[in-house]
Scaffold this motif. Sequence first.
Motif, PDB file in Angstrom:
ATOM      1  N   SER A  41       0.844  -1.208   0.000  1.00 36.38           N
ATOM      2  CA  SER A  41       0.000   0.000   0.000  1.00 36.38           C
ATOM      3  C   SER A  41       0.872   1.250   0.000  1.00 36.38           C
ATOM      4  CB  SER A  41      -0.928   0.017   1.219  1.00 36.38           C
ATOM      5  OG  SER A  41      -1.813  -1.077   1.169  1.00 36.38           O
ATOM      6  N   GLN A  88      -7.344   0.413  -0.295  1.00 36.82           N
ATOM      7  CA  GLN A  88      -7.606  -0.933   0.218  1.00 36.82           C
ATOM      8  C   GLN A  88      -8.977  -1.005   0.898  1.00 36.82           C
ATOM      9  OE1 GLN A  88      -4.247  -2.305   2.382  1.00 36.82           O
ATOM     10  NE2 GLN A  88      -4.994  -4.385   2.517  1.00 36.82           N
ATOM     11  N   ASP A 163      -5.603  -1.370  -4.801  1.00 36.91           N
ATOM     12  CA  ASP A 163      -5.054  -1.985  -3.598  1.00 36.91           C
ATOM     13  C   ASP A 163      -6.033  -3.041  -3.086  1.00 36.91           C
ATOM     14  OD1 ASP A 163      -3.364  -2.506  -1.548  1.00 36.91           O
ATOM     15  OD2 ASP A 163      -3.351  -0.478  -0.718  1.00 36.91           O
TER      16      ASP A 163
END
Length: 254
Positions: A41, A88, A163
């Motif tokens: 990330s 994410q 992500d």
Amino acid sequence: MIKIQNITFKYDNSEILKDISFEVREKEKIVLLGINGSGKSTLLKIINGLIFPQKGKYFYKNEEINEKKLKEREFARKFRKEIVLLFQNPDTMIFNPTVYDEIAFGLRQLGISDIDDRVRYWANKLGIYKYLDKSPFELSGGEKQKVCLASLLAVEPEVMLLDEPTANLDPRTTGWLIDFLYELDLTTIITTHNLGLALELGERGLVLSEDHYLIYDGDIKEFMKDIEKLKKANLVHFHKHNNREDKHYHIHDF
Ligand SMILES: Nc1ncnc2c1ncn2[C@@H]1O[C@H](COP(=O)(O)OP(=O)(O)OP(=O)(O)O)[C@@H](O)[C@H]1O
Ligand SMILES: [Mg+2]
């Protein structure tokens, strides 16, 4: 298109990325692999110009990207339009009162003219048209992810950084997303720690080790055959299986 040159990044005093170098050509489909905490990330945030490495250089289309460059308004506007990041966790991206506004937000920020057409086109494409007037906070995890994807795609970027895009998705939607991303005529960098999925998400793999080095850059299929490299990345696990004879390495698919 993207050139990462000897980048080292630290949070506080610990190095999260160590001397990372690679280049990405236009339209490449790249899978970024590594276990939890390896720095995936963080690397995507650097490529998205959200954080800046302490050492090394990052070039996008031959322009060096740093804090100073992104303070140039015209350049920043172009850069933000061309290169987008799907976070994410979709909850960190969502903040508008309706799905419509969520998808329109980036377009308004960038001063794009055909906002209504684009919002409706991408909402339809992602199967969330019926939620346009709803609050995005009332949607399921997978639906939220689709809203985030629509808001990024509506900007019509050249590079998409994703992500763990399938983390919240069921198998059917995951399959759909894989096909959808494959058909998009874009440069994509997708992170995952799911080895089974990695083969489907791209041809070239970049692998980060637990101690934050880039330990592989090449054909993802070749990487999957290299048990020593898989072990080095801690992406396989040795099970003793109590009272069982079949001691072997597992590639975890969960
Ligand atoms: N804002 C922050 N401040 C301090 N440390 C951070 C911060 N963000 C991440 N880290 C640390 O940096 C390391 C790498 O984090 P990163 O989120 O890049 O890993 P990752 O490979 O994406 O992991 P995952 O698979 O769990 O998503 C972790 O050890 C994490 O604790
Ligand atoms: Mg991560």
